[in-house]
Scaffold this motif. Structure first.
Motif, PDB file in Angstrom:
ATOM      1  N   GLY A  82      28.190  43.399  31.097  1.00 23.44           N
ATOM      2  CA  GLY A  82      28.637  44.431  32.026  1.00 23.44           C
ATOM      3  C   GLY A  82      30.099  44.231  32.389  1.00 23.44           C
ATOM      4  N   ARG A  83      30.872  45.313  32.291  1.00 24.06           N
ATOM      5  CA  ARG A  83      32.306  45.214  32.563  1.00 24.06           C
ATOM      6  C   ARG A  83      32.575  44.895  34.032  1.00 24.06           C
ATOM      7  NH1 ARG A  83      32.584  49.203  28.437  1.00 24.06           N
ATOM      8  NH2 ARG A  83      33.218  48.162  26.498  1.00 24.06           N
ATOM      9  N   LYS A  84      31.778  45.458  34.934  1.00 23.63           N
ATOM     10  CA  LYS A  84      31.978  45.184  36.361  1.00 23.63           C
ATOM     11  C   LYS A  84      31.685  43.727  36.682  1.00 23.63           C
ATOM     12  CE  LYS A  84      30.720  46.840  40.985  1.00 23.63           C
ATOM     13  NZ  LYS A  84      29.981  47.875  41.768  1.00 23.63           N
ATOM     14  N   LEU A  85      30.620  43.177  36.057  1.00 26.42           N
ATOM     15  CA  LEU A  85      30.302  41.762  36.277  1.00 26.42           C
ATOM     16  C   LEU A  85      31.419  40.872  35.745  1.00 26.42           C
ATOM     17  CD1 LEU A  85      28.395  39.500  37.122  1.00 26.42           C
ATOM     18  CD2 LEU A  85      27.254  39.709  34.896  1.00 26.42           C
ATOM     19  N   ALA A  86      31.952  41.189  34.550  1.00 25.95           N
ATOM     20  CA  ALA A  86      33.041  40.409  33.985  1.00 25.95           C
ATOM     21  C   ALA A  86      34.281  40.487  34.874  1.00 25.95           C
ATOM     22  CB  ALA A  86      33.361  40.900  32.576  1.00 25.95           C
ATOM     23  N   TYR A  87      34.554  41.675  35.397  1.00 35.43           N
ATOM     24  CA  TYR A  87      35.679  41.878  36.313  1.00 35.43           C
ATOM     25  C   TYR A  87      35.507  41.022  37.571  1.00 35.43           C
ATOM     26  CZ  TYR A  87      38.561  44.618  39.648  1.00 35.43           C
ATOM     27  OH  TYR A  87      39.457  45.032  40.603  1.00 35.43           O
ATOM     28  N   THR A  88      34.300  41.012  38.101  1.00 33.63           N
ATOM     29  CA  THR A  88      34.017  40.215  39.301  1.00 33.63           C
ATOM     30  C   THR A  88      34.164  38.727  39.029  1.00 33.63           C
ATOM     31  OG1 THR A  88      32.441  41.920  40.023  1.00 33.63           O
ATOM     32  CG2 THR A  88      32.316  39.768  41.104  1.00 33.63           C
ATOM     33  N   LEU A  89      33.574  38.253  37.920  1.00 33.03           N
ATOM     34  CA  LEU A  89      33.675  36.836  37.575  1.00 33.03           C
ATOM     35  C   LEU A  89      35.124  36.430  37.310  1.00 33.03           C
ATOM     36  CD1 LEU A  89      30.561  36.434  35.231  1.00 33.03           C
ATOM     37  CD2 LEU A  89      30.814  35.643  37.599  1.00 33.03           C
ATOM     38  N   GLY A  90      35.884  37.339  36.684  1.00 29.42           N
ATOM     39  CA  GLY A  90      37.289  37.041  36.430  1.00 29.42           C
ATOM     40  C   GLY A  90      38.068  36.861  37.724  1.00 29.42           C
ATOM     41  N   LEU A  92      36.796  36.004  40.620  1.00 35.83           N
ATOM     42  CA  LEU A  92      36.321  34.771  41.253  1.00 35.83           C
ATOM     43  C   LEU A  92      36.940  33.538  40.596  1.00 35.83           C
ATOM     44  CD1 LEU A  92      32.542  35.628  41.785  1.00 35.83           C
ATOM     45  CD2 LEU A  92      34.314  35.402  43.552  1.00 35.83           C
ATOM     46  N   GLY A  93      37.099  33.582  39.256  1.00 29.65           N
ATOM     47  CA  GLY A  93      37.744  32.469  38.557  1.00 29.65           C
ATOM     48  C   GLY A  93      39.178  32.268  39.035  1.00 29.65           C
ATOM     49  N   TYR A  94      39.892  33.373  39.180  1.00 29.14           N
ATOM     50  CA  TYR A  94      41.266  33.281  39.681  1.00 29.14           C
ATOM     51  C   TYR A  94      41.284  32.810  41.130  1.00 29.14           C
ATOM     52  CZ  TYR A  94      45.273  34.400  36.843  1.00 29.14           C
ATOM     53  OH  TYR A  94      46.317  34.296  35.973  1.00 29.14           O
ATOM     54  N   ALA A  95      40.320  33.243  41.923  1.00 27.54           N
ATOM     55  CA  ALA A  95      40.243  32.802  43.322  1.00 27.54           C
ATOM     56  C   ALA A  95      40.002  31.296  43.405  1.00 27.54           C
ATOM     57  CB  ALA A  95      39.131  33.564  44.048  1.00 27.54           C
ATOM     58  N   VAL A  96      39.120  30.784  42.549  1.00 31.48           N
ATOM     59  CA  VAL A  96      38.865  29.340  42.517  1.00 31.48           C
ATOM     60  C   VAL A  96      40.161  28.582  42.206  1.00 31.48           C
ATOM     61  CG1 VAL A  96      37.724  27.500  41.207  1.00 31.48           C
ATOM     62  CG2 VAL A  96      36.422  29.494  41.949  1.00 31.48           C
ATOM     63  N   GLY A  97      40.915  29.086  41.228  1.00 34.60           N
ATOM     64  CA  GLY A  97      42.171  28.436  40.876  1.00 34.60           C
ATOM     65  C   GLY A  97      43.167  28.465  42.018  1.00 34.60           C
ATOM     66  N   ALA A  98      43.270  29.604  42.711  1.00 35.27           N
ATOM     67  CA  ALA A  98      44.219  29.729  43.817  1.00 35.27           C
ATOM     68  C   ALA A  98      43.844  28.812  44.981  1.00 35.27           C
ATOM     69  CB  ALA A  98      44.285  31.183  44.280  1.00 35.27           C
ATOM     70  N   VAL A  99      42.557  28.775  45.319  1.00 35.88           N
ATOM     71  CA  VAL A  99      42.108  27.901  46.414  1.00 35.88           C
ATOM     72  C   VAL A  99      42.309  26.438  46.037  1.00 35.88           C
ATOM     73  CG1 VAL A  99      40.088  27.152  47.724  1.00 35.88           C
ATOM     74  CG2 VAL A  99      40.471  29.583  47.325  1.00 35.88           C
ATOM     75  N   SER A 123      40.769  35.606  31.118  1.00 42.61           N
ATOM     76  CA  SER A 123      40.209  36.080  29.854  1.00 42.61           C
ATOM     77  C   SER A 123      39.077  37.080  30.082  1.00 42.61           C
ATOM     78  CB  SER A 123      39.704  34.897  29.023  1.00 42.61           C
ATOM     79  OG  SER A 123      38.542  34.316  29.596  1.00 42.61           O
ATOM     80  N   LEU A 124      38.390  36.981  31.199  1.00 43.01           N
ATOM     81  CA  LEU A 124      37.359  37.964  31.542  1.00 43.01           C
ATOM     82  C   LEU A 124      37.960  39.194  32.211  1.00 43.01           C
ATOM     83  CD1 LEU A 124      34.651  35.570  33.033  1.00 43.01           C
ATOM     84  CD2 LEU A 124      34.362  36.986  30.995  1.00 43.01           C
ATOM     85  N   LEU A 125      38.968  38.966  33.039  1.00 38.37           N
ATOM     86  CA  LEU A 125      39.503  40.034  33.875  1.00 38.37           C
ATOM     87  C   LEU A 125      40.279  41.088  33.087  1.00 38.37           C
ATOM     88  CD1 LEU A 125      39.833  41.102  36.724  1.00 38.37           C
ATOM     89  CD2 LEU A 125      41.782  39.579  37.025  1.00 38.37           C
ATOM     90  N   LEU A 126      41.148  40.662  32.173  1.00 39.27           N
ATOM     91  CA  LEU A 126      42.013  41.615  31.477  1.00 39.27           C
ATOM     92  C   LEU A 126      41.233  42.643  30.650  1.00 39.27           C
ATOM     93  CD1 LEU A 126      45.015  39.363  30.461  1.00 39.27           C
ATOM     94  CD2 LEU A 126      45.124  41.421  31.865  1.00 39.27           C
TER      95      LEU A 126
END
Length: 533
Positions: A82-90, A92-99, A123-126
């Motif tokens: 699902g594109r929305k799920l991939a967008y969400t996970l992407g 969240l991945g960036y948020a983990v890196g920022a935090v 890689s998921l978000l783009l």
């Protein structure tokens, strides 16, 4: 088929579309500004975490590498899960890196959470973002959103060094990443506005192709990072990467011949426009990555600039790139894309060539102003043309896949440029420093051996102030001699490192003459603005 039925908790359709467009632009802004913030904060990160320049540079290159290595797989994950799920996970991945960057106490945390998890998020978000824009907007609205997201990326590239410099100098580099996390939280709060876009293509997973793509791109760049850090098995990693890339080409062609679904359709490369466009995108990003890792290191470690001063010194490159990209996009008129690309690579290369003799004489960032304006203008011309040129010949049903390949080539080029130019700079410094130390009449043979051992264990670019503090307990003559050698060794190291983006620019220039032999491509309306990475 995407449902047109609105959620009762959602705002009216017009307002929903406007809010979603702004949130998508905010997500793209964070993606682009993230690396700029890291580049101008190198000296502060090194100091606060008591780590090395080469270590931080490796983390920056690794983040781009992970994004490149997994972006094709990320697109497939979005198709299947699902594109929305991939967008969400992407996100969240960036948020983990920022935090993690906000809280990090050592380099390991940066590598694991910011470089690896953040890179996987990209890689998921783009790819998911491209599909969601295509599925949530139609007609003129879709083109406006692509333009808005593209403008957000361009603005982030232009103001990123300045913004990062201000935040790092007057607050802390940690605050910059905390603000990233806040922006991502705002974007995540608008997930209810996003309608998922179902995938109707084949659901087969090309495991072999996926593994080979990761091994190929990962092996090549990791071998450079390991070499930079003085590790072993450099040749083995490089061989794995090259063999895997060759095997991937063979696997894709074999799958196509047998009628099996593959990671990507090798027939994409049957178009000369696509092949030339992707290769030029790769070379442009190698040139950009090499320049954007070498200059901040030089400004912060040689001229001993803080993040704000470094950001201001680099600003002519990013601002001229942004301004010229806008002007060229609006006023290209009847000029051939190949001609604009040729001028782009020519100006970029000329700017860096002019910079070479300036480096040993520069005692201020003002010396870089004119060369960087010229180089940035060249990059602006390239940015205005390459994405549309690359995707023009691609049919509607394959445009998302083609945009993923284009993004992967750009991300791989960026990571390769970051890693290779940084490694060459540190290796040149170590060799030059050792040679000058061995020729010194002041240093004893024991001191010369100690210098060689330190450089072999950890090739490190250090400011003279930091070096004087490190040598505080040494005799004055020894201290002054090592500082003198350090002062003389650094400019040649930068000049040698700049050869990497210059060579990429020259190869791009040569490739532009091949582009000129083809008729101009006719852009498809479906491909407009798709190359977000």
């Amino acid at each position: 088929m995407v449902s047109d039925r609105a959620d009762t908790s959602s705002p009216p359709e017009g307002k929903r579309s406007r809010l979603l467009a702004v949130l998508l632009a905010m997500a793209m802004f964070v993606l682009v500004v993230d690396t700029s913030l890291m580049n101008v904060s190198i000296s502060a990160v090194v100091r606060d975490l008591d780590t090395t320049v080469s270590g931080v540079q490796s983390a920056i290159a690794l983040e781009a590498l992970v994004s490149a290595a997994f972006i094709l797989i990320g697109g497939k994950v979005g198709d299947l899960a699902g594109r929305k799920l991939a967008y969400t996970l992407g996100l969240l991945g960036y948020a983990v890196g920022a935090v993690a960057m906000t809280l990090a106490q050592n380099l390991t945390a940066i590598i694991v959470f910011w470089a690896i998890i953040g890179g996987l998020g990209a890689s998921l978000l783009l790819p998911a973002m491209q599909s969601l824009i295509h599925g949530n907007f139609e007609g003129p609205a879709r083109r406006k959103v692509y333009a808005l997201v593209g403008a957000a990326a361009a603005i982030a590239a232009a103001v990123g060094p300045l913004l990062g410099g201000v935040i790092t100098t007057f607050l802390s580099w940690r605050v910059g990443f905390l603000l990233e996390a806040v922006i991502i939280a705002v974007v995540l709060s608008g997930l209810r506005l996003v309608r998922d876009v179902p995938y109707t293509g084949p659901r087969h997973v090309d495991v072999v192709g996926s593994v080979l793509s990761v091994l190929g791109m990962g092996g090549i760049v990791l071998s450079i990072l390991v070499w930079q850090e003085g590790g072993e098995s450099v040749g083995g990693l490089m061989l794995i990467g090259l063999v895997a890339m060759g095997a991937l080409v063979w696997w894709l062609r074999r799958g196509k011949r047998l009628g099996r679904p593959t990671l990507l359709d090798p027939d994409l490369f049957s178009s000369k426009y696509f092949r030339l466009g992707v290769s030029e995108q790769l070379l442009q990003q190698i040139a950009l990555g090499g320049t954007m890792i070498v200059l901040p290191i030089y400004l912060q470690m040689v001229l001993e600039y803080d993040a704000l001063q470094a950001g201001l010194s680099i600003a002519p490159l990013s601002l001229s790139m942004f301004g010229i990209a806008l002007l060229a996009g609006q006023r290209a008129g009847r000029r051939r894309p190949s001609t604009i690309v040729r001028w782009g690579f020519a100006l970029f290369t000329a700017g860096l060539v002019i910079l070479l003799p300036v480096v040993p004489r520069a005692d201020s960032g003002w010396y870089l102003l004119v060369p960087l304006l010229i180089a940035g203008s060249g990059l602006g011309l390239l940015v205005s043309q390459l994405n549309n040129y690359t995707l023009s010949p691609v049919s509607d049903e394959r445009v998302s896949e083609a945009a993923g390949v284009n993004s992967a080539a750009g991300s791989f080029g960026l990571s390769f440029g970051l890693a290779f130019a940084g490694a060459i700079m540190l290796a040149a410094l170590a060799i030059t420093f050792t040679t000058r130390a061995e020729d010194s009449d002041v240093l004893s043979s024991t001191e010369q051996q100690q210098v060689a051992e330190v450089l072999e264990d950890d090739a490190q670019l250090m400011s003279n102030t930091g070096l004087e503090q490190l040598l505080a307990d040494q005799p004055e003559a020894t201290r002054e001699e090592i500082v003198r050698i350090n002062t003389e060794a650094r400019p040649p190291a930068l000049q040698i490192a700049l050869v990497i983006p210059i060579l990429a620019g020259l190869l791009g220039l040569a490739n532009s003459f091949r582009m000129a032999r083809l008729p101009d491509p006719v852009p498809s309306s479906s491909t407009e603005g798709l190359a977000l990475g």
